[in-house]
Scaffold this motif. Sequence first.
Motif, PDB file in Angstrom:
ATOM      1  N   GLY A   9       3.720  -3.761  -6.940  1.00 38.77           N
ATOM      2  CA  GLY A   9       3.900  -4.573  -5.895  1.00 38.77           C
ATOM      3  C   GLY A   9       5.198  -3.780  -5.283  1.00 38.77           C
ATOM      4  O   GLY A   9       6.182  -4.509  -4.336  1.00 38.77           O
ATOM      5  N   GLY A  10       5.366  -2.508  -5.422  1.00 39.70           N
ATOM      6  CA  GLY A  10       6.460  -1.643  -4.721  1.00 39.70           C
ATOM      7  C   GLY A  10       6.070  -0.816  -3.596  1.00 39.70           C
ATOM      8  O   GLY A  10       4.833  -1.019  -2.980  1.00 39.70           O
ATOM      9  N   THR A  11       6.771   0.043  -3.156  1.00 41.12           N
ATOM     10  CA  THR A  11       6.389   0.990  -2.084  1.00 41.12           C
ATOM     11  C   THR A  11       6.211   2.162  -2.646  1.00 41.12           C
ATOM     12  O   THR A  11       7.143   2.706  -3.326  1.00 41.12           O
ATOM     13  CB  THR A  11       7.173   0.841  -0.931  1.00 41.12           C
ATOM     14  N   ALA A  12       5.276   3.215  -2.124  1.00 38.96           N
ATOM     15  CA  ALA A  12       5.146   4.611  -2.446  1.00 38.96           C
ATOM     16  C   ALA A  12       5.934   5.392  -1.181  1.00 38.96           C
ATOM     17  O   ALA A  12       5.651   5.038  -0.219  1.00 38.96           O
ATOM     18  CB  ALA A  12       3.701   4.802  -2.617  1.00 38.96           C
TER      19      ALA A  12
ATOM     20  N   GLY B 136       3.995   9.133 -16.459  1.00 33.14           N
ATOM     21  CA  GLY B 136       4.805   9.245 -17.767  1.00 33.14           C
ATOM     22  C   GLY B 136       6.273   8.338 -17.646  1.00 33.14           C
ATOM     23  O   GLY B 136       6.046   7.129 -17.518  1.00 33.14           O
ATOM     24  N   ILE B 137       7.260   8.848 -17.832  1.00 33.44           N
ATOM     25  CA  ILE B 137       8.433   8.041 -18.036  1.00 33.44           C
ATOM     26  C   ILE B 137       8.717   7.387 -16.708  1.00 33.44           C
ATOM     27  O   ILE B 137       9.198   6.130 -16.564  1.00 33.44           O
ATOM     28  CB  ILE B 137       9.743   8.957 -18.499  1.00 33.44           C
ATOM     29  N   GLY B 138       8.663   8.274 -15.714  1.00 34.56           N
ATOM     30  CA  GLY B 138       8.991   7.607 -14.435  1.00 34.56           C
ATOM     31  C   GLY B 138       8.080   6.380 -14.132  1.00 34.56           C
ATOM     32  O   GLY B 138       8.752   5.459 -13.619  1.00 34.56           O
ATOM     33  N   ALA B 139       6.879   6.261 -14.383  1.00 34.14           N
ATOM     34  CA  ALA B 139       5.836   5.140 -14.205  1.00 34.14           C
ATOM     35  C   ALA B 139       6.407   3.979 -15.046  1.00 34.14           C
ATOM     36  O   ALA B 139       6.510   2.999 -14.686  1.00 34.14           O
ATOM     37  CB  ALA B 139       4.430   5.588 -14.297  1.00 34.14           C
ATOM     38  N   ALA B 140       6.866   4.356 -16.201  1.00 29.50           N
ATOM     39  CA  ALA B 140       7.386   3.256 -17.212  1.00 29.50           C
ATOM     40  C   ALA B 140       8.689   2.776 -16.614  1.00 29.50           C
ATOM     41  O   ALA B 140       8.843   1.551 -16.857  1.00 29.50           O
ATOM     42  CB  ALA B 140       7.474   3.676 -18.561  1.00 29.50           C
ATOM     43  N   ILE B 141       9.586   3.507 -15.998  1.00 31.98           N
ATOM     44  CA  ILE B 141      10.654   2.868 -15.351  1.00 31.98           C
ATOM     45  C   ILE B 141      10.449   2.168 -14.487  1.00 31.98           C
ATOM     46  O   ILE B 141      10.831   0.981 -14.318  1.00 31.98           O
ATOM     47  CB  ILE B 141      11.774   4.154 -15.006  1.00 31.98           C
ATOM     48  N   ALA B 142       9.431   2.445 -13.502  1.00 30.54           N
ATOM     49  CA  ALA B 142       9.066   1.594 -12.319  1.00 30.54           C
ATOM     50  C   ALA B 142       8.566   0.334 -12.815  1.00 30.54           C
ATOM     51  O   ALA B 142       8.967  -0.551 -12.277  1.00 30.54           O
ATOM     52  CB  ALA B 142       8.093   2.347 -11.461  1.00 30.54           C
ATOM     53  N   ARG B 143       7.404   0.420 -13.722  1.00 28.46           N
ATOM     54  CA  ARG B 143       7.009  -0.799 -14.053  1.00 28.46           C
ATOM     55  C   ARG B 143       8.121  -1.878 -14.964  1.00 28.46           C
ATOM     56  O   ARG B 143       7.976  -3.131 -14.739  1.00 28.46           O
ATOM     57  CB  ARG B 143       5.889  -0.435 -15.187  1.00 28.46           C
ATOM     58  N   THR B 144       8.881  -1.143 -15.672  1.00 33.29           N
ATOM     59  CA  THR B 144       9.612  -1.965 -16.409  1.00 33.29           C
ATOM     60  C   THR B 144      10.836  -2.727 -15.637  1.00 33.29           C
ATOM     61  O   THR B 144      11.069  -3.916 -15.740  1.00 33.29           O
ATOM     62  CB  THR B 144      10.356  -1.295 -17.551  1.00 33.29           C
ATOM     63  N   LEU B 145      11.335  -1.921 -14.627  1.00 28.40           N
ATOM     64  CA  LEU B 145      12.405  -2.599 -13.748  1.00 28.40           C
ATOM     65  C   LEU B 145      11.831  -3.651 -12.829  1.00 28.40           C
ATOM     66  O   LEU B 145      12.178  -4.759 -12.614  1.00 28.40           O
ATOM     67  CB  LEU B 145      13.034  -1.599 -12.702  1.00 28.40           C
ATOM     68  N   ALA B 146      10.349  -3.208 -12.530  1.00 30.00           N
ATOM     69  CA  ALA B 146       9.480  -4.488 -11.554  1.00 30.00           C
ATOM     70  C   ALA B 146       9.388  -5.620 -12.440  1.00 30.00           C
ATOM     71  O   ALA B 146       9.599  -6.829 -11.856  1.00 30.00           O
ATOM     72  CB  ALA B 146       8.339  -3.482 -11.095  1.00 30.00           C
ATOM     73  N   ARG B 147       9.032  -5.566 -13.621  1.00 37.39           N
ATOM     74  CA  ARG B 147       8.925  -6.434 -14.560  1.00 37.39           C
ATOM     75  C   ARG B 147      10.204  -7.681 -14.568  1.00 37.39           C
ATOM     76  O   ARG B 147      10.353  -8.692 -14.363  1.00 37.39           O
ATOM     77  CB  ARG B 147       8.658  -6.102 -15.814  1.00 37.39           C
ATOM     78  N   ASP B 148      11.305  -6.923 -14.299  1.00 35.26           N
ATOM     79  CA  ASP B 148      12.528  -7.636 -14.380  1.00 35.26           C
ATOM     80  C   ASP B 148      13.132  -7.848 -13.060  1.00 35.26           C
ATOM     81  O   ASP B 148      14.286  -8.038 -12.651  1.00 35.26           O
ATOM     82  CB  ASP B 148      13.937  -6.730 -15.339  1.00 35.26           C
ATOM     83  N   GLY B 149      12.103  -8.023 -11.977  1.00 29.38           N
ATOM     84  CA  GLY B 149      12.562  -8.460 -10.731  1.00 29.38           C
ATOM     85  C   GLY B 149      12.746  -7.293  -9.678  1.00 29.38           C
ATOM     86  O   GLY B 149      12.809  -7.715  -8.484  1.00 29.38           O
ATOM     87  N   ALA B 150      12.952  -6.242  -9.963  1.00 25.59           N
ATOM     88  CA  ALA B 150      13.201  -5.141  -9.092  1.00 25.59           C
ATOM     89  C   ALA B 150      12.131  -4.754  -8.029  1.00 25.59           C
ATOM     90  O   ALA B 150      11.009  -5.086  -8.326  1.00 25.59           O
ATOM     91  CB  ALA B 150      13.617  -3.683  -9.683  1.00 25.59           C
ATOM     92  N   SER B 151      12.526  -4.460  -6.784  1.00 24.37           N
ATOM     93  CA  SER B 151      11.535  -4.126  -5.602  1.00 24.37           C
ATOM     94  C   SER B 151      11.724  -2.586  -5.793  1.00 24.37           C
ATOM     95  O   SER B 151      12.681  -1.894  -5.408  1.00 24.37           O
ATOM     96  CB  SER B 151      11.930  -4.719  -4.329  1.00 24.37           C
ATOM     97  N   ILE B 152      10.536  -1.802  -6.113  1.00 20.69           N
ATOM     98  CA  ILE B 152      10.551  -0.478  -6.600  1.00 20.69           C
ATOM     99  C   ILE B 152      10.277   0.305  -5.372  1.00 20.69           C
ATOM    100  O   ILE B 152       9.009   0.172  -4.770  1.00 20.69           O
ATOM    101  CB  ILE B 152       9.650  -0.194  -7.675  1.00 20.69           C
ATOM    102  N   VAL B 153      11.159   1.335  -5.031  1.00 21.91           N
ATOM    103  CA  VAL B 153      10.740   2.547  -3.924  1.00 21.91           C
ATOM    104  C   VAL B 153      10.064   3.674  -5.079  1.00 21.91           C
ATOM    105  O   VAL B 153      11.108   4.056  -5.620  1.00 21.91           O
ATOM    106  CB  VAL B 153      11.536   2.920  -3.101  1.00 21.91           C
ATOM    107  N   ALA B 154       8.821   3.864  -5.060  1.00 20.65           N
ATOM    108  CA  ALA B 154       8.562   4.883  -6.004  1.00 20.65           C
ATOM    109  C   ALA B 154       8.279   6.122  -5.395  1.00 20.65           C
ATOM    110  O   ALA B 154       7.556   6.400  -4.454  1.00 20.65           O
ATOM    111  CB  ALA B 154       7.087   4.440  -6.612  1.00 20.65           C
ATOM    112  N   VAL B 155       9.177   7.230  -5.809  1.00 20.40           N
ATOM    113  CA  VAL B 155       9.103   8.466  -5.008  1.00 20.40           C
ATOM    114  C   VAL B 155       8.494   9.308  -5.881  1.00 20.40           C
ATOM    115  O   VAL B 155       8.564   9.484  -7.188  1.00 20.40           O
ATOM    116  CB  VAL B 155      10.641   8.845  -4.879  1.00 20.40           C
TER     117      VAL B 155
END
Lengths: 367, 422
Positions: free
Chosen positions: A171-174, A135-154
């Motif tokens: 390319g983040g971590t779960a 949902g929204i959380g996955a979209a947040i992770a994808r969008t921020l990663a697109r803009d260079g963020a390294s995501i810790v997906a919780v």
Amino acid sequence: MDATRLSTIPDLEQVRAALRPAVRGIEPSGRIVVVARPGGVGAGWEADAVARALDGVVRTVGKELRGGATANLVYVEPGVTPGDLASTLGFLLEGRSAFIDGQSWRVAPAQVAAAPLAAAPHDGRIVVVTGAARGIGAAIARTLARDGASIVAVDIPAAGEALADVANEIGGTALQLDITADDAGARIAAHVAARGESIHGIVHNAGITRDKMLVNTDAERWASVLEVNLRAQMRINAVLLDPTTEGGLADGGRIVGVASTSGLAGNKGQSNYAASKAGVAGLVIAMAPDLAARAITVNAVAPGFIETDMTARIPFVQREVFRRSNSLNQGGSPVDVAETIGYLLDPSSQGVTGQVIRVCGQNLVGA
Amino acid sequence: MHHNVVVVGGNRIPFAKAGGPYTQASAHDMLTAALDGLIARTGLSGTRVGEVAAGAVLKHPNDFNLTREAVLSSALAPETPACDLQQACATGLETTMYIANKIALGQLDSGIAGGVDSASDAPITVSDPLRRILLRANAARDLKGRVAALSRIRPAHLAPDAPRVVEPRTGLSMGEHQARTTARWEIAREDQDRLAVASHHALAAAWERGFFDDLVTPYRGVTRDAILRPDTSLERLATLKPVFGGPEGTMTAGNSTALSDGAAAVLLGTEEWAREHHLTPWARVVDAQVAAVDHPGGADLLLAPVGATGRLLARQGLTLDDIDLLEIHEAFAATVLATLKAWEDEDYCRGLGLDGAIGRADRSRINVAGSSLAAGHPFAATGARIVPTLAKLLHERGPGTRGLISVCAAGGQGVVALLEAV
């Protein structure tokens, strides 16, 4: 429109004169942005009335515009530089703000150097996103990663399969974690510290609903929603904000809460949810001044009707009503919420703190 | 030339009973899921890992390159090489040693070891006579020859062959072999049931405290080991009828492992590689030993790891007192109990060429987070389940703590490995 010099009621004529042709001539999905002085900065009674009058005008223009065009108002405090304002204007003028309409929020002075908008504003920064499996959380992770963020997906361990897919895709971590666990904050910090980093931003997106009319809401339903949606993020913030926590939130960092228009306006059958989400709004407003000295900004977004798997389960007629009960006549996308969060996490949005931004297409409720 | 090899993470899917929730999942699907969960947890998406080694005991002919194909389906860089290995129930431990040895020798800086098995999706083959006829028909030069070959097919040839878990040289199943060992070592029914209950309770407690949050990724809606019965009890297990060893037997479905589906993977690397990839080393892979027994000559099929244990401890100059945690694969509850008795038996150990009894193990150090009776035993995956579990348990206890893994395997073989927390 620069309305920062308007301070008298006759001055408001300039707004009418400027907006009339603009509204008439605006292209589809166009943007009207009014920049004004906020009330309450000692400019006098009439100036404060004018500041608030502009809000009424912009909200009305938002409702009168068609074809996806939006109108929004930015209050700039005295001392704000062009650099401080650039990220906000960039956001509002671009497609990223598509589902934000009829809103106003404040920008404070923050001495941001004037520079072109960055293509990857989060480059190399660690951002923690809770509820990131879907949902929204996955979209947040994808969008921020697109803009260079390294995501810790919780997300909760039970959502681990979808969480792993999201983390691998970007390319983040779960990190499988129940955010209500006592050691949740410590485990997030340990995960980041083990990677030799500190956190630039945390997005408290995880949330649950346990809907019932108040007369049917028992203590368990009440508490579980408040626990996940509000108390958990307070506990996690406390750990991450402790300067002795390795892998905690760095100075200059960002905290973003996810509220809801249901919380701001109230919603039948959601007294517990509304309490938690309005609570998020109250929390960020309270935290912001206290963390200003560390240059940590704290804001919230309040999504309205967003098209997700969750809202797809709402019966068709009711869903159609929800979709159309805003100025843009459609539901928002998860990416609309995500882009707003990306704007708040942007290092050049330093002057934006303690704000609650609705991502609702100017929903009829929730003002 | 010698590099420290460390376990830096692991992942498995929840294990489940054969014919259960993973019936429609292939070995390829499950191994890919185990890899993807590991990659997500450790942030290796798109990374070229040195090598991936995994295997399956029950393997379809089409899966000749199972591991490489799973790598290509996973989020790893497609340039990650892979190979298939197989050593029956010790496959997951043997693949760990294969990768660890290559890292130790400097041939790799990192690697993933794993194993997978689907007892639900076991390969079914045509009978030998039918296979020969079909091959002859295929080789025939003309239609006449093909018809002549195919005309030899008889109804009896058409029955498919399902794989049987029997020892080719004895014709006995694993359970029947263990039943002989169980009787020979006088392992009581109640002791077996008690061990089975302890395994379920220990695994359930580990789940409860979140121990598996960073060791397991849910799969196909299964979020916990599906065989696990947290509320099982001695009374309940006592009601089960024996399934091996005849009517007087002591081995039941409750104290024997169930046929299972599942996959597991473990991430290994040099300490430098772990640091570069921001991963916390849990434990060092210190040593390993393989051994075999002459089971056609009457030796206890599932006690082969005893000789391996003795040799490994002797080589390392260690005794059981130096080992903080023991992971003894629960093929059957009686396997563990017979192993412990054999360790204490001076004559038996000398008979294996050891200097004397291995010693008495502190029962509170064995399988503290549960083992195969409760988790299930997808044959090739078990070793890759145990390695990260033990590595994390040791890491929790602090640097220098040691753990020993003992896994028995078909063919009268056993693999033993030693880990030490860093």
